[in-house]
Write an enzyme that holds these catalytic residues in place. Structure first.
Site: not given
Ligand code: MN
Length: 742
Positions: A61, A86-87, A90-91, A154
């Site tokens: 992704h 970008h993730d 958060e992840d 995204d």
């Molecule tokens: Mn994303």
């Protein structure tokens, strides 16, 4: 079913990373760079154990998002690194913005932080949170557009892989895409991405329609191509003869835009005649672009007759999203209208890829001529809305939506300058666009040399002249006339300013009244008296005194009979009675709900039902700050009450609203000479109401008229109905319950 095969996956990851580098490469001609590699490694590690819903490794992704950012939007290193990461934060709790800052610097950290904070539609935020979320997103837009551009990439990748989501989430994401992301893509000039987002959203929201239209497009493709080849042949020949370097592009319209057209015009697929446009893209040096495009225009119209009024020159005046092109619609030999778009390579790239391409060329060209483009103007406008003190209310979202969604109209100043406004703008909006002071002192407007009312809606090509006078000031109704956030904001400011001055005069007057009655002019006396009058603040009280809506005897009654003990002493000394009085009024308030005092700008009137003082009302608060007042029997209000019970405030009007409100009547009967003018005369001359709009439908001898005008309350409406019913030829008159937004 997805089968996990670590070796194959590893190969695939490398393949996708290479694809990213290629996309970047062909774009800028740069080699792999240590920071990008480092970001790729960090992302791979952070997402190492994670998988997408499809079962695939999660790292696919961010790699795809980065590839879109590089290849389809045309951004550079910082954006690519941010997209890869970008993730991550958060992840994976082991990673922080701080870590990203240490490794990649402030800029990347800022962008990743922004991206982490923007939530997606399927996270089912409460409505307030949703508004906040959008606001957050737009705030980052004004700081660094790259955050939004990466967010768009995204979303695009998530839409491309939406199949793996459960159906309920698909719909949410698709709806949010149409509501927010495709308009944003449009505004930033990312035409290709915008179209793909819309098509994908349609595919999930209306699968049947989507399938049908794309099938029909395919079925007709061969025939379409033959037609185009034949049509363009003579033009191609002429261009070749002149040694022009060109390319012809003939893509069909997107499924979504065809669907929209079918809906708006209520026609079947077969009757959408402009399924495609012919694009002629030429190579031309910057200084010669305009001339060359018009040269091609001449070649086209030498062969085919142009349709009157269909010439669009977006080269002299680019659209607000930066779009430049020359459009003409001509008649083909088979009697079909064909739109031809003429543009240079540079214009084409901006038309397709928008923002990044725009900046790339801007930097090249600006050295010798600095020209503000539509895109700069739009970003400046967004910043302005975000900075305005109003920006925490619901209006903010309306304003932003207005700037996002609306098309533009182009009108001329008396000196021949072209100005663009959102379509739906009135002449008053134009005045405020030229200058705030011109708007504030506007007393009349001429459109194409004719005097028109201030709420007249502009049409492209209008020539507009504002007549101003120093002695004129904004009026309350102007808020109904103005459409653009800029004008509405300025009007509110001016009204507030006026109100302040008038309240100041009222204050002096009240002091005088107090003195005559031997009441001490203390703050607490003023507060207690305004509470007694059902007002929320002393400022409201002063204003009412200024308007002569509060009389000496009311003041006397309150202080002399009921509250004698306060006459000459400061309330501070008498703690108990004060508290007693406050408690009392708080109790009353709880019973009847809060007061609606329309002096307060945080309230606004619902445009669907236009409640009047005297009506049963509720207030809906979408964001906990602003309140929209509906009639309780309004269908929209009913829906709101059902869906968002916690956002509905049961309320009532304050005793004496001083504003006027829009009311409306539906009148019907047998038509006769002077029918209309007699109705209007009763309302405006006899009843002295300000008429805002009038609409009449006739069929045979019967007519049905809709008239809206400004009244104080429901009593005014009842009285008007009585008077109207006495007019000869009126068989029925009743209050208009639903307003058509004009
Ligand atoms: Mn994303």
């Amino acid at each position: 079913m997805y089968n996990i095969d670590p070796l194959k996956e590893k190969k695939e990851i490398v393949k996708r990373y290479r694809a990213l580098l290629r996309a970047w490469n062909s774009n800028k001609g740069v080699q792999e760079n240590n920071l990008v590699r480092k970001a790729f490694i960090m992302a791979s590690q952070a997402h190492f154990t994670m998988r997408r819903r499809t079962g695939e490794p999660y790292i696919y992704h961010p790699l795809e998002v980065a590839r879109i950012v590089a290849g389809e939007i045309g951004l550079g290193e910082t954006a690519i690194i941010s997209a890869l990461l970008h993730d991550v934060v958060e992840d994976n709790p082991d990673y922080s913005i701080e870590m990203i800052r240490q490794n990649f610097g402030d800029k990347v950290a800022y962008i990743v932080d922004g991206l982490t904070k923007i939530k997606d539609g399927y996270e089912r935020l409460e409505s307030t949170a949703q508004v906040e979320n959008i606001k957050k997103m737009l705030l980052t837009l004004s700081d660094d557009v790259r955050v939004i551009l990466i967010k768009l990439a995204d979303r695009l990748h998530n839409m491309r892989t939406l199949d793996s989501m459960p159906a309920s989430k698909q719909q949410n994401i698709a709806a949010e895409t149409l509501y927010l992301y495709s308009p944003l893509a449009h505004r930033l000039g990312l035409y290709v991405i915008k179209s793909e987002l819309e098509d994908l959203a349609l595919k999930y929201n209306e699968p049947e329609i989507y399938r049908t239209i794309s099938m029909k497009l395919q079925e007709t493709e061969q025939e379409r191509m033959r037609f185009i080849q034949k049509f363009i042949f003579p033009v191609k020949k002429a261009m070749a003869l002149q040694g022009i370097n060109f390319e012809i592009d003939t893509r069909a319209k997107s499924v979504y835009s065809i669907y929209k057209k079918m809906q708006v015009k209520e026609i079947p697929f077969e009757e959408v005649y402009d399924l495609f446009a012919v694009r002629i893209i030429i190579e031309s040096p910057p200084e010669q672009e305009k001339l060359d495009c018009w040269r091609i225009y001449t070649l086209v119209t030498d062969n085919y007759n142009p349709k009157q009024n269909r010439l669009r020159d977006w080269i002299s005046t680019p659209k607000a999203n930066g779009y430049e092109s020359l459009h003409t619609t001509v008649m083909s030999p088979t009697g079909q209208w064909v739109e031809v778009q003429i543009r240079t390579r540079r214009m084409h790239e901006i038309a397709e890829r928008g923002y990044a391409a725009h900046w790339k060329y801007k930097q090249q060209i600006d050295k010798d001529k600095a020209q503000e483009s539509g895109l700069d103007d739009w970003l400046a406008e967004v910043r302005k809305i975000l900075k305005s003190p109003d920006s925490n209310t619901l209006h903010f979202l309306d304003d932003i939506k207005l700037t996002l969604f609306s098309d533009e109209v182009f009108v001329w100043t008396p000196k021949g300058h072209l100005k663009s406004l959102p379509s739906g703008s009135s002449v008053l909006d134009f005045a405020y666009l030229v200058h705030t002071e011109l708007g504030n002192h506007c007393i009349g407007v001429k459109v194409n040399r004719n005097l028109v009312p201030l709420n007249q809606v502009l049409r492209s090509g209008d020539q507009v002249e504002i007549i101003a006078s120093k002695k004129s000031f904004p009026k309350e109704e102007w808020l109904d006339y103005a459409f653009t956030p800029r004008a509405r904001f300025s009007i509110k400011e001016a009204l507030k300013e006026q109100r302040k001055v008038q309240a100041g005069e009222g204050r002096l007057k009240l002091i005088e009244i107090f003195r005559n009655l031997d009441v001490k002019s203390s703050k607490s006396n003023v507060i207690r008296f305004s509470e007694h009058m059902g007002l929320t603040s002393p400022a409201d009280l002063f204003y009412k005194v200024y308007l002569d809506q509060i009389h000496d005897n009311q003041v006397a009654d309150f202080f002399q009979t009921e509250n004698k003990e306060f006459q000459s002493q400061d309330a501070k000394d008498k703690v108990d009675p004060v508290q007693g009085a406050n408690k009392q009024s708080a109790k009353t308030r709880a019973k009847h709900g809060p007061l609606i005092d329309l002096d307060d700008f945080s309230f606004s009137i619902a445009l669907c039902c236009h409640p009047l003082p005297g009506d049963e009302i509720i207030a809906f608060t979408p964001d906990g700050v602003s309140r929209i007042v509906h009639r309780t029997n309004c269908s929209e209000a009913i829906e709101l009450m059902t869906r968002f019970a916690n956002r509905v405030i049961h309320t009532r009007w304050s005793n004496k609203p001083m504003n006027t409100f829009l009311g409306g009547l539906k009148i019907s009967g047998f038509d006769r000479k002077n029918m209309i003018s007699d109705i209007i005369r009763v309302i405006s001359d006899d009843m002295h109401f300000n008429v805002r709009s009038f609409h009449i439908d006739t069929s045979g001898e019967l007519y049905e008229a809709y008239i809206s005008f400004f009244v104080r309350d429901t009593l005014d409406i009842t009285n008007t109905i009585e008077r109207i019913k006495q007019i000869e030829g009126v068989s029925a008159a009743s209050r208009m319950l639903r307003f058509i937004k004009t």
